[in-house]
Design a protein around this motif. Structure first.
Motif, PDB file in Angstrom:
ATOM      1  N   LEU A 328       0.814  -1.233   0.000  1.00 19.06           N
ATOM      2  CA  LEU A 328       0.000   0.000   0.000  1.00 19.06           C
ATOM      3  C   LEU A 328       0.841   1.275   0.000  1.00 19.06           C
ATOM      4  CD1 LEU A 328      -2.870  -1.041   2.454  1.00 19.06           C
ATOM      5  CD2 LEU A 328      -2.820  -1.197  -0.027  1.00 19.06           C
ATOM      6  N   MET A 329       2.119   1.159  -0.309  1.00 17.60           N
ATOM      7  CA  MET A 329       2.980   2.346  -0.437  1.00 17.60           C
ATOM      8  C   MET A 329       2.950   2.792  -1.899  1.00 17.60           C
ATOM      9  SD  MET A 329       7.103   2.696   0.155  1.00 17.60           S
ATOM     10  CE  MET A 329       7.065   2.644   1.938  1.00 17.60           C
ATOM     11  N   PRO A 330       2.425   3.968  -2.208  1.00 21.29           N
ATOM     12  CA  PRO A 330       2.321   4.385  -3.616  1.00 21.29           C
ATOM     13  C   PRO A 330       3.654   4.876  -4.180  1.00 21.29           C
ATOM     14  CG  PRO A 330       1.530   6.122  -2.186  1.00 21.29           C
ATOM     15  CD  PRO A 330       1.858   4.959  -1.283  1.00 21.29           C
ATOM     16  N   LYS A 331       3.801   4.770  -5.477  1.00 23.33           N
ATOM     17  CA  LYS A 331       4.937   5.381  -6.170  1.00 23.33           C
ATOM     18  C   LYS A 331       4.542   6.825  -6.483  1.00 23.33           C
ATOM     19  CE  LYS A 331       6.727   1.116  -8.241  1.00 23.33           C
ATOM     20  NZ  LYS A 331       8.033   1.114  -7.579  1.00 23.33           N
ATOM     21  N   SER A 332       4.828   7.717  -5.532  1.00 20.41           N
ATOM     22  CA  SER A 332       4.415   9.113  -5.666  1.00 20.41           C
ATOM     23  C   SER A 332       5.574  10.045  -5.353  1.00 20.41           C
ATOM     24  CB  SER A 332       3.262   9.414  -4.697  1.00 20.41           C
ATOM     25  OG  SER A 332       3.731   9.405  -3.357  1.00 20.41           O
ATOM     26  N   GLY A 333       5.453  11.300  -5.773  1.00 24.69           N
ATOM     27  CA  GLY A 333       6.477  12.289  -5.472  1.00 24.69           C
ATOM     28  C   GLY A 333       6.591  12.535  -3.980  1.00 24.69           C
ATOM     29  N   HIS A 334       5.469  12.605  -3.301  1.00 28.20           N
ATOM     30  CA  HIS A 334       5.493  12.834  -1.850  1.00 28.20           C
ATOM     31  C   HIS A 334       6.218  11.690  -1.144  1.00 28.20           C
ATOM     32  CE1 HIS A 334       3.347  14.815   1.710  1.00 28.20           C
ATOM     33  NE2 HIS A 334       4.125  13.885   2.225  1.00 28.20           N
ATOM     34  N   MET A 335       5.953  10.462  -1.571  1.00 25.36           N
ATOM     35  CA  MET A 335       6.591   9.320  -0.929  1.00 25.36           C
ATOM     36  C   MET A 335       8.095   9.311  -1.197  1.00 25.36           C
ATOM     37  SD  MET A 335       6.182   6.884   1.143  1.00 25.36           S
ATOM     38  CE  MET A 335       4.413   6.634   1.322  1.00 25.36           C
ATOM     39  N   ALA A 336       8.521   9.683  -2.403  1.00 24.20           N
ATOM     40  CA  ALA A 336       9.952   9.757  -2.694  1.00 24.20           C
ATOM     41  C   ALA A 336      10.632  10.784  -1.788  1.00 24.20           C
ATOM     42  CB  ALA A 336      10.166  10.121  -4.161  1.00 24.20           C
TER      43      ALA A 336
END
Length: 425
Positions: A328-336
């Motif tokens: 459930l961890m998205p590949k997103s800019g915020h997560m990076a």
């Protein structure tokens, strides 16, 4: 949300800032050469926070081929014509002028993990003690027959890496014949930015309503259903774009005929369209694959989630969309951006001889514009689970918008300007 809020979101950051109060200046940290490869949300943030967390003592070099940072989040608005590429572009020079980061405008052609060196496209070789690899994604054009040549010729565009193709795709939309069809294909997940294709469909439809009201948007999704914010998007399509957006799940594009602009599907009949926005399967950026870091099905890099060190090679840390994400961890800019802070904190701690934070926490927020003003969002909090050595979402955290709103549109632009400042300012 401001920069202090961002810093406060990471337990890794909090723990490290406490360590800085001792003003320790370990020799290992001061002598270490730290190379950061890639200046996106992961790499730029990591470079900056390595300096901040080390009280400006770490020697950090950022290697990035582009002269400016162009944000993928918000780039769908450029395709929809309500914003310009200049509005989502930021310079890199603040990282050097304000934070003392050495920036090399070049790309890495190869890495030698045994010798701990990287070779640049210009031919120069650099040594490192720690390397952060944040290469983003690569496009597997071979996953769709005929796509590589079609994209090379500009007949089809992906525009999934914000830049010239973003502008070019808007031009194709603007030039589309009256009553024409704009087709978007979505690969099977995982891919960069789960809600991005559905937001893009909204932006294209919003443009067509104003400029080409007989035009259509066809979404060909290889997945079983909309993979993010599904109920919200479907409601918007029914209420704001009735008869304009057609959504087809389980529609996997396997070939393209550039001459006739025909798409070949795995099961269904062929489809013709006027503008083809074909997103192929994705994988970690090329340098990660070339270096042997993509040890999860040859596509993504497995990492130790406490410090984001590659499980394939020591002293190489991999961030952002290139990794095999936790559940459930998205590949997103915020997560990076969040990966980068945990990795930077851990590297500074390791080089100082400190214990790294054993319980980091990550947050994620993702906004999607459903027209040029109204927005929906999804948010989540992810806590490291020591027993399972992965991140898990915190029960009851985050959530979804109840409905699109203009107020969330204001929040979305606030989020964008804050994360750009947090990563690059």
């Amino acid at each position: 949300m401001d920069r202090r809020h961002f810093i406060g979101q990471s337990a890794a950051a909090v723990g490290l800032l406490a360590g800085l109060s001792s003003q320790t200046k370990a020799a290992n940290l001061q002598k270490a050469e730290i190379l950061v490869i890639g200046g996106g949300y992961g790499g730029a943030t990591a470079a900056k926070y390595l300096r901040l967390f080390s009280n400006n003592t770490a020697r950090v070099t950022l290697i990035e081929p582009n002269t400016s940072f162009i944000s993928c989040p918000m780039s769908n608005l450029v395709i929809g014509g309500s914003r310009t590429i200049a509005e989502i572009t930021s310079p890199y020079d603040t990282l050097s002028k304000r934070h003392g980061i050495k920036i090399i405008q070049d790309s890495v052609s190869s890495m030698d993990p045994d010798k701990k060196t990287v070779t640049l496209a210009s031919g120069k070789t650099l040594r490192y003690d720690k390397a952060i690899v944040s290469p983003g994604i690569s496009m597997n054009f071979k996953s769709v027959e005929g796509l590589a040549q079609a994209n090379k010729d500009g007949v089809t565009l992906q525009a999934w890496k914000a830049g010239p193709e973003t502008v070019a795709l808007h031009k194709q939309l603007a030039a589309m014949r009256e009553g024409g069809t704009f087709a978007i294909s979505i690969p099977e997940a995982p891919y960069r930015c789960p809600p991005g294709p559905y937001e893009r469909a909204c932006q294209v439809a919003n443009y067509l309503q104003q400029n080409n009201p007989k035009g259509k948007v066809l979404i060909l999704d290889a997945n079983q259903d909309v993979v993010s914010k599904g109920a919200l998007f479907k409601k918007v399509w029914a209420e704001q774009y009735a008869g304009m957006i057609e959504y087809r799940p389980k529609s996997n594009v396997i070939g393209v005929d550039a001459k006739t602009k025909t798409l070949k599907l795995e099961v269904e009949d062929d489809v013709k369209a006027d503008v083809l926005n074909i997103l192929p399967q994705m994988a970690a950026g090329e340098i990660a694959i070339k270096t042997g870091l993509a040890n999860s099905n040859g596509r993504w890099a497995n990492v130790n989630f406490l410090n984001f060190e590659s499980t394939a090679r020591k002293d190489i840390h991999v961030l952002g969309d290139a990794i095999q994400v936790a559940p459930l961890m998205p590949k997103s800019g915020h997560m990076a951006n969040q990966h980068a802070k945990v990795a930077a904190a851990a590297i500074v701690a390791e080089l100082n001889g400190w214990e790294i934070n054993p319980a980091p926490v990550l947050t994620n927020t993702c906004y999607s514009f459903v027209n040029n003003r109204e927005v929906v969002h999804v948010a989540s909090v992810h806590q490291y689970n020591a027993a399972e050595k992965t991140f898990k979402t915190v029960p009851g955290s985050g959530g979804l918008s109840p409905a699109p709103s203009i107020l969330e549109g204001i929040y979305a632009w606030g989020w964008a300007h804050n994360i750009w400042a947090d990563s690059l300012g």
